[in-house]
Design a protein around this motif. Structure first.
Motif, PDB file in Angstrom:
ATOM      1  N   PRO A   3       1.111  -1.158   0.263  1.00 33.42           N
ATOM      2  CA  PRO A   3       0.201   0.031  -0.008  1.00 33.42           C
ATOM      3  C   PRO A   3       0.788   1.435  -0.030  1.00 33.42           C
ATOM      4  CG  PRO A   3      -1.003  -1.373   1.665  1.00 33.42           C
ATOM      5  CD  PRO A   3       0.544  -2.092   1.097  1.00 33.42           C
ATOM      6  N   ASN A   4       0.416   2.386  -0.096  1.00 31.12           N
ATOM      7  CA  ASN A   4       0.435   3.580  -0.681  1.00 31.12           C
ATOM      8  C   ASN A   4       0.486   3.756   0.665  1.00 31.12           C
ATOM      9  OD1 ASN A   4       1.958   6.108  -0.967  1.00 31.12           O
ATOM     10  ND2 ASN A   4       1.651   5.839  -3.017  1.00 31.12           N
ATOM     11  N   GLU A   5       1.909   4.341   2.050  1.00 34.18           N
ATOM     12  CA  GLU A   5       1.122   4.609   2.886  1.00 34.18           C
ATOM     13  C   GLU A   5       1.014   6.581   2.947  1.00 34.18           C
ATOM     14  OE1 GLU A   5      -0.731   3.492   4.783  1.00 34.18           O
ATOM     15  OE2 GLU A   5       0.206   1.204   4.889  1.00 34.18           O
ATOM     16  N   ARG A   6       1.842   7.424   2.546  1.00 36.38           N
ATOM     17  CA  ARG A   6       2.105   8.870   1.896  1.00 36.38           C
ATOM     18  C   ARG A   6       1.316   8.650   1.528  1.00 36.38           C
ATOM     19  NH1 ARG A   6       6.713  12.217   2.310  1.00 36.38           N
ATOM     20  NH2 ARG A   6       5.453  14.519   2.115  1.00 36.38           N
ATOM     21  N   LEU A   7       0.760   8.151   0.686  1.00 35.38           N
ATOM     22  CA  LEU A   7      -0.508   8.883  -0.044  1.00 35.38           C
ATOM     23  C   LEU A   7      -1.929   8.797   1.313  1.00 35.38           C
ATOM     24  CD1 LEU A   7      -2.713   9.669  -3.044  1.00 35.38           C
ATOM     25  CD2 LEU A   7      -2.091   7.802  -2.933  1.00 35.38           C
TER      26      LEU A   7
END
Length: 249
Positions: A3-7
């Motif tokens: 998953p893209n945790e920053r996004l």
């Protein structure tokens, strides 16, 4: 893919949902869900728009976009051709202007990405002027019908007018600097031009497409002259002649 945790964090921090961001960047909410939960990377132009909407750096959200696609030269004056401005790192614009020793010309509506991505941009221009460069900056007049029409065509609305005013705020501290002149223009802008001596980046404008999603060609003036480089240089001069100097206050 992870998953893209920053996004995910950027969405949460700004109170965005998959649906509201999708509406803003004109994609399906399922696409945003895949960006977040499956780590998918959107098309570059869509990613840039999403990052701007969220107030984030596009490369921080999607590091894979740092890899610029190769440019291709096809004529003596054409050094490189890039599919869209988003493919050209800001450092390339900075490096181009840093090399100038005689002349820097910038013709845009706003191009605030230069100041946003490189906070020392004004210092760079002051340094070049102190070294003997003549610098001319032409930015869009936010009250011009042509600027306002461009916002409608690019589905950017009043955003482009706001960015023109922001650009004016960025450049205003330079107006009393020797050899630097800043003017506003109200012309129909067919191309943005960034000139440094005998080299130039030309950002073509495409109807309905934001500038960052439109092509850029890197030109180098031929010794014979009279080619594409001079055509764009003459275009800059024609716009400059119609532009108005900004007031100091």
């Amino acid at each position: 893919m992870p998953p893209n945790e920053r996004l995910r964090a950027a969405l949460a921090a700004g109170g965005w949902t998959h649906a509201t961001l999708a509406k803003e960047v004109e994609v399906d909410p399922k696409s945003v869900e895949r960006w977040v939960n499956r780590g998918r990377t959107p098309r570059r132009a869509t990613a840039v728009l999403a990052a701007e909407t969220l107030g984030e750096d596009v490369h921080a959200l999607w590091p894979a976009l740092r890899q610029s696609r190769p440019a291709r030269a096809v004529s003596p004056e054409l050094v490189a051709l890039h599919d869209q401005r988003a493919d050209v790192p800001t450092s390339a614009f900075v490096d181009l202007l840093t090399q100038a020793s005689e002349q820097i010309d910038v013709l845009v509506y706003a191009a605030v990405f230069l100041h946003e991505a490189y906070p020392r941009f004004n210092d760079l221009l002051r340094e070049r002027a102190a070294a003997g460069c003549t610098i001319r900056i032409a930015i869009g007049d936010a009250d011009s019908p042509n600027v306002q029409q461009r916002g409608k065509e690019e589905k950017f609305g009043h955003g482009i007018e706001s960015r023109c005013r922001l650009a004016l705020m960025h450049y205003r501290p330079l107006i009393d600097t020797p050899d630097i002149e800043v003017r506003t223009h109200g012309t129909t802008l067919y191309n943005s031009i960034y000139r440094a001596d005998d080299q130039m980046f030309v950002n073509a404008h495409v109807w309905g497409v934001n500038a960052y999603g439109s092509p850029v060609w890197h030109l180098r003036r031929s010794e014979e002259g009279g080619g594409m480089f001079d055509t764009y240089a003459d275009s800059f001069n024609a716009v400059w002649a119609t532009a108005a100097p900004i007031e100091e206050h």
